[in-house]
Write an enzyme that holds these catalytic residues in place. Structure first.
Site, PDB file in Angstrom:
ATOM      1  N   SER A   1       0.831  -1.215   0.000  1.00 12.93           N
ATOM      2  CA  SER A   1       0.000   0.000   0.000  1.00 12.93           C
ATOM      3  C   SER A   1       0.862   1.260   0.000  1.00 12.93           C
ATOM      4  CB  SER A   1      -0.949  -0.001   1.208  1.00 12.93           C
ATOM      5  OG  SER A   1      -0.217  -0.016   2.428  1.00 12.93           O
ATOM      6  N   TYR A   2       1.968   1.235   0.704  1.00  8.11           N
ATOM      7  CA  TYR A   2       2.874   2.391   0.775  1.00  8.11           C
ATOM      8  C   TYR A   2       3.532   2.631  -0.575  1.00  8.11           C
ATOM      9  CZ  TYR A   2       6.646   5.386   2.610  1.00  8.11           C
ATOM     10  OH  TYR A   2       7.523   6.426   2.853  1.00  8.11           O
TER      11      TYR A   2
END
Length: 249
Positions: free
Chosen positions: A151-152
């Protein structure tokens, strides 16, 4: 005093890299609006900045579009203009690809990508007036696809994408848009180091310069350069401030 009289918004400016950038810019004469959810640390950093430059401002929270618009209006009301926008704030969770959920994406995009996008839109009219600078943040997590960073990495690469679009669209307005991809010894990394010495030492050995960057002296000074007139002919670029770890082609 390379930034004398300039006004900068620094998101996530209460601690870590954001604090380092805020202090480095204040040392060069900039007036700083710190934006952060952490009120206690924000006020501490505000006091430090006020020792270097007068008129610093702390504004709490960046999570929703309405807050972003309020923050921009408050900054302009307090300082009269905006010359520099630093989108540093970002939160995420480290889990494997198969364990990543929509909640993880919501956190990463909600604290990193969307605030960056909304701040850029909201600041554009002011930056056009001042022919200002935008400094966003990329990461080796996205550039190299680091494990547990789904997600990052996705949010950081999305930030790189919109930064390049803005650099092309806003170049004729005299606005520069660049990114920093850092490795820094932040308080969070220091805490992890103290509990994982072997893993930390192994990580440092993979960095050609054999150390992590200092949030103010290394990352902050690079941000000062990108915000100054010395970087007027640089836009749309990702600047690796990571000791040589990632070498872009």
């Amino acid at each position: 005093m390379r930034l004398a009289g300039k006004v900068a918004i620094v998101t996530g400016g209460a601690g870590g890299i954001g604090r380092g950038i805020a202090l480095a810019m204040a040392k060069e004469g900039a007036h700083i609006a710190i934006v952060d959810i952490n009120e206690e640390n924000g006020k501490k950093t505000l006091a430090e900045i006020n020792e270097r430059t007068e008129g610093a401002l702390f504004i709490q929270d960046i999570s929703v579009k309405e807050n972003v618009e309020m923050i921009v209006k408050e900054t302009v009301s307090h300082f009269g203009k905006i010359d520099i926008l630093v989108n540093n704030a970002h939160a995420s969770r480290n889990v494997s690809f198969t364990e990543t959920t929509m909640e993880h994406f919501d956190l990463s995009f909600g604290t990193g990508f969307y605030p960056t996008f909304h701040f850029m839109q909201a600041c554009y009219p002011e930056l056009k007036k001042t022919q200002g600078k935008v400094i966003n943040f990329a990461s080796g997590a996205g550039l190299e696809g680091q494990p547990t960073q789904t997600s990052y990495a996705a949010a950081k690469e999305a930030i790189r994408a919109i930064s390049r679009v803005a650099a092309n669209e806003w170049g004729p307005d005299g606005i520069n848009v660049n990114l920093i991809s850092p490795i820094a010894l932040t308080p969070g990394v220091e805490q992890w180091r103290d509990n994982n010495k072997e893993a930390y030492d192994a990580m440092v050995q993979k960095i050609p310069l054999r150390r992590l960057g200092d949030p103010e002296a290394d990352i902050g000074r690079t941000a000062v350069f990108l915000a100054s007139d010395d970087a007027n002919y640089i836009t749309g670029q990702t600047i690796m401030v990571d000791g040589g770890t990632v070498k872009l082609r």
